[in-house]
Design a protein around this motif. Structure first.
Motif: not given
Length: 125
Positions: A18-26, A66-68, A52-54, A59-60
């Motif tokens: 759910v961490s991407p959702w936290g970034t979106i909520a922020y 996470q991939d690393k 939206k660029c930020y 998110l990237k």
């Protein structure tokens, strides 16, 4: 006490998903500040970027992190070999040869002795 422990473990388990959702909520909570200060296109209002660029950069970066971590975790996992198979030759013997080598008696039966060598032995290090 058990209920609190269950909730803590549940949150700790679900946090990476759910961490991407936290970034979106922020982003949605601080949308005005991000669009005014942190946005790369703040000088070009006709693009209607509004930060939206930020958000895309954050998110990237989070996905790359996470991939690393996942790659490092997989690479550092020890390899445990559970089975070792030796290539032993198998010999076919005819049924008559086997029966001829066994002595039958009505009164005594030969006791079973486990084989000491062959395919059924623990792996040798």
């Amino acid at each position: 006490m058990k209920g609190a422990l269950v909730y803590i473990l549940l949150i700790a388990t679900l946090l990476p998903t759910v961490s991407p959702w936290g970034t979106i909520a922020y982003y949605h909570v601080n949308k005005d500040y991000i669009a005014r200060v942190l946005c790369e296109n703040r000088d070009k209002p006709q693009l209607h970027c509004d930060g939206k660029c930020y958000l895309a950069k954050q998110l990237k970066a989070q996905q790359d992190r996470q991939d690393k971590e996942t790659t490092e975790r997989v690479q550092n996992t020890p390899l445990l070999q559970l089975f070792c198979q030796a290539n032993l030759p198998f010999q076919f013997r005819s049924v008559l040869t086997v029966l001829a080598s066994v002595e039958f008696s009505a009164y005594t039966f030969p006791s079973y002795v486990a084989p000491m060598s062959g395919p059924f032995h623990p792996p040798q290090v």
